[in-house]
Design a protein around this motif. Structure first.
Motif, short mmCIF file in Angstrom:
data_model
loop_
_atom_site.label_atom_id
_atom_site.label_comp_id
_atom_site.label_asym_id
_atom_site.label_seq_id
_atom_site.Cartn_x
_atom_site.Cartn_y
_atom_site.Cartn_z
N LEU A 126 -8.93 1.33 13.02
CA LEU A 126 -8.32 0.32 12.17
C LEU A 126 -7.19 0.91 11.33
O LEU A 126 -6.16 0.26 11.11
N ARG A 127 -7.38 2.13 10.86
CA ARG A 127 -6.34 2.77 10.07
C ARG A 127 -5.05 2.94 10.88
O ARG A 127 -3.94 2.69 10.39
N THR A 128 -5.20 3.33 12.15
CA THR A 128 -4.04 3.51 13.01
C THR A 128 -3.37 2.17 13.30
O THR A 128 -2.14 2.05 13.26
N GLN A 129 -4.18 1.16 13.60
CA GLN A 129 -3.62 -0.17 13.84
C GLN A 129 -2.83 -0.66 12.62
O GLN A 129 -1.71 -1.18 12.75
N SER A 130 -3.41 -0.48 11.44
CA SER A 130 -2.75 -0.93 10.23
C SER A 130 -1.43 -0.21 10.03
O SER A 130 -0.41 -0.82 9.68
N MET A 131 -1.41 1.10 10.24
CA MET A 131 -0.20 1.87 10.05
C MET A 131 0.91 1.39 10.98
O MET A 131 2.05 1.15 10.54
N VAL A 132 0.59 1.22 12.25
CA VAL A 132 1.59 0.79 13.22
C VAL A 132 2.13 -0.60 12.86
O VAL A 132 3.34 -0.85 12.87
N LEU A 133 1.22 -1.51 12.52
CA LEU A 133 1.64 -2.88 12.21
C LEU A 133 2.47 -2.95 10.93
O LEU A 133 3.47 -3.67 10.86
N MET A 134 2.07 -2.20 9.91
CA MET A 134 2.80 -2.24 8.64
C MET A 134 4.21 -1.69 8.81
O MET A 134 5.19 -2.25 8.30
N PHE A 135 4.35 -0.58 9.53
CA PHE A 135 5.68 -0.03 9.74
C PHE A 135 6.53 -0.95 10.62
O PHE A 135 7.75 -1.06 10.43
N SER B 47 20.82 -8.39 0.61
CA SER B 47 20.39 -7.48 1.67
C SER B 47 19.91 -6.15 1.08
O SER B 47 18.92 -5.57 1.54
N THR B 48 20.59 -5.68 0.03
CA THR B 48 20.15 -4.45 -0.64
C THR B 48 18.79 -4.65 -1.32
O THR B 48 17.94 -3.75 -1.29
N ALA B 49 18.59 -5.82 -1.92
CA ALA B 49 17.31 -6.10 -2.57
C ALA B 49 16.17 -6.09 -1.55
O ALA B 49 15.08 -5.56 -1.82
N ILE B 50 16.42 -6.65 -0.36
CA ILE B 50 15.38 -6.65 0.67
C ILE B 50 15.07 -5.23 1.12
O ILE B 50 13.91 -4.84 1.26
N LEU B 51 16.11 -4.44 1.34
CA LEU B 51 15.90 -3.06 1.79
C LEU B 51 15.14 -2.25 0.73
O LEU B 51 14.28 -1.43 1.06
N ALA B 52 15.45 -2.49 -0.55
CA ALA B 52 14.72 -1.79 -1.62
C ALA B 52 13.25 -2.21 -1.63
O ALA B 52 12.36 -1.37 -1.79
N GLY B 53 12.99 -3.51 -1.44
CA GLY B 53 11.61 -3.97 -1.38
C GLY B 53 10.86 -3.41 -0.18
O GLY B 53 9.68 -3.06 -0.27
N VAL B 54 11.55 -3.31 0.95
CA VAL B 54 10.94 -2.69 2.13
C VAL B 54 10.60 -1.23 1.83
O VAL B 54 9.52 -0.74 2.21
N GLY B 55 11.50 -0.55 1.13
CA GLY B 55 11.21 0.84 0.76
C GLY B 55 9.97 0.95 -0.11
O GLY B 55 9.14 1.84 0.08
N LEU B 56 9.82 0.03 -1.08
CA LEU B 56 8.63 0.02 -1.93
C LEU B 56 7.38 -0.19 -1.10
O LEU B 56 6.36 0.49 -1.29
N SER B 57 7.43 -1.12 -0.15
CA SER B 57 6.28 -1.39 0.69
C SER B 57 5.90 -0.19 1.54
O SER B 57 4.72 0.11 1.74
N VAL B 58 6.91 0.51 2.06
CA VAL B 58 6.63 1.70 2.86
C VAL B 58 5.97 2.78 2.01
O VAL B 58 5.01 3.44 2.45
N VAL B 59 6.44 2.96 0.78
CA VAL B 59 5.83 3.95 -0.11
C VAL B 59 4.37 3.60 -0.38
O VAL B 59 3.48 4.47 -0.33
N LEU B 60 4.10 2.32 -0.67
CA LEU B 60 2.71 1.90 -0.90
C LEU B 60 1.85 2.10 0.34
O LEU B 60 0.69 2.54 0.25
#
Length: 429
Positions: A270-279, A360-373
């Motif tokens: 499940l951890r692997t599935q979650s990682m692939v799907l989130m990215f 577009s910059t705001a979306i990319l910044a939010g994506v970056g935050l999500s990746v960090v989390l």
């Protein structure tokens, strides 16, 4: 296990109750905006009331969820839903009340029934066979996405076509019907307090923090799509009216993804599935920020919805494996609060960035935050379990439990996640 075997009378009854409990939640933010929009400064007041409602949910879910008890869950849920119905009824009956009083009503409407999501999910687990849990959670996810697709249109139609006071009154009636419907469901679920080994509930829930973090990351990306999309369309020179169809496509994709995920068992932990799907979802939203045409936006958001549903389901299944049965309803409630906090944090970040940067910059910044989390949560899940110190026997000799004595290699133990003190939470479905 197929969906046909999951669709029992018990699950159908659960679905009816879930609609009554969750439709008001989906309708509340927009309903309070319409309720006060004709007052001076109405839109600003509506935004504040919606924020107060969400804060009530975030506070109420963990505080009330940890107090749910398996043997008396039904009366506890009934009280919370009944008080929530009163909060909605007060909003609809007193729309001209002082803003502070309206804020109190909104807070109560959000906080009182906030543990219902976790409690109802635990009840759903109790009425299906163990091997059908993935399918049951997929059905729940499809139902939830359907509710969130219908609720805004229903609120808009009732508020503009009949009366702004009608949506909160209708929400109160739905929530009251859920109280009555609870008596069609089991009084609780099978659980044994001894499965916690005497450990406090709070400590058990805190150990599952990596799953809450990745859950918050998953919904924070959804906030990006919903809140920044109109501004992005303006930046692209596309009519803002396309925001509704695009978000509908996202919701349809999520419903499809929920259905597909429950069709079969998927390879990997499940951890692997979650990682692939989130990215993968992060990649889709990055494309949304970069792609110029409407057709590509439809495609990227639709695929993001499909993948988003799978990511959310893997988190719920991981939480179910990480916690003992007696802590499951509380864990689901904490997850509910965590994803709400993730949504609010991402929305606040995007809103702040829109004043100084392009959409577009705001979306990319939010994506970056999500990746960090996401990375933080995943690293937390794979941290090695602590080793157990030898225990001295009453005769003074050292009595240590050897892994070799039970045929388990020490390096196997080291690979296990520490969320349940060494239990493997990532078994394949």
């Amino acid at each position: 296990m197929s969906y046909r075997e999951v669709m029992t009378k018990e699950v159908v009854r659960w679905g009816v109750v879930a609609v009554g409990a969750r439709m008001p939640v989906a309708a509340a933010p927009l309903a309070v905006v319409f309720l006060v929009r004709e007052r001076p400064g109405g839109y600003a007041l509506g935004a504040v009331l919606a924020a107060v409602y969400v804060i009530g949910e975030i506070i109420g879910a963990p505080l009330l969820g940890v107090r749910l008890r398996a043997e008396r869950a039904r009366p506890q849920l009934a009280v919370g839903l009944a008080v929530g119905a009163l909060g909605f009824a007060a909003l609809g009956a007193l729309p001209a009340a002082h803003p502070v009083l309206l804020g109190l009503f909104a807070f109560v409407a959000g906080a009182a029934p906030a543990a219902a999501t976790g409690g109802l999910r635990a009840l759903l687990n109790s009425v299906v066979p163990e091997k059908a849990v993935a399918q049951a959670l997929s059905v729940e996810s499809m139902l939830t996405f359907g509710i969130w697709a219908v609720a805004p249109a229903a609120v808009t139609g009732l508020a503009l076509g009949v009366s702004p006071a009608l949506p909160p009154l209708f929400a109160a009636a739905l929530m009251a019907s859920a109280v009555a419907g609870l008596w069609l469901l089991p009084v609780g679920w099978d659980s044994d307090a001894d499965d916690r080994g005497g450990e406090p509930m709070t400590r058990i829930l805190v150990r599952a923090w990596p799953i809450y973090v990745t859950g918050a990351a998953s919904l924070s990306m959804l906030a990006l799509a919903e809140l920044v999309l109109p501004a992005l369309l303006e930046q692209r020179g596309i009519g803002v009216g396309w925001a509704g169809p695009l978000l509908a496509g996202l919701a349809v994709g999520s419903a499809v993804g929920s259905f597909v995920y429950g069709l079969r068992s998927w390879p990997g932990r499940l951890r692997t599935q979650s990682m692939v799907l989130m990215f993968a979802v992060s990649g889709c939203l990055a494309l949304v920020a970069l792609l110029p045409s409407l057709g590509w936006l439809f495609a990227a958001l639709g695929v993001a919805g499909v993948l988003q549903a799978g990511a959310m389901l893997t988190r719920n299944l991981s939480l179910r494996e990480a916690l003992p049965p007696s802590a499951l309803a509380a864990g689901y409630s904490v997850m509910y609060a965590a994803v709400g906090a993730g949504y609010a944090a991402s929305g606040s970040l995007a809103g702040a960035l829109l004043s100084v940067a392009s959409p577009s910059t705001a979306i990319l910044a939010g994506v970056g935050l999500s990746v960090v989390l996401t990375v933080a949560g995943l690293l937390g899940e794979v941290r090695p379990a602590p080793t157990t110190a030898p225990v001295m026997s009453s005769g003074g000799g050292a009595a240590s439990a050897s892994a070799d004595a039970v045929g388990v290699r020490a390096d196997d133990i080291a690979e296990r996640t520490a969320i349940r003190g060494g239990g493997d939470t990532e078994r394949g479905l």
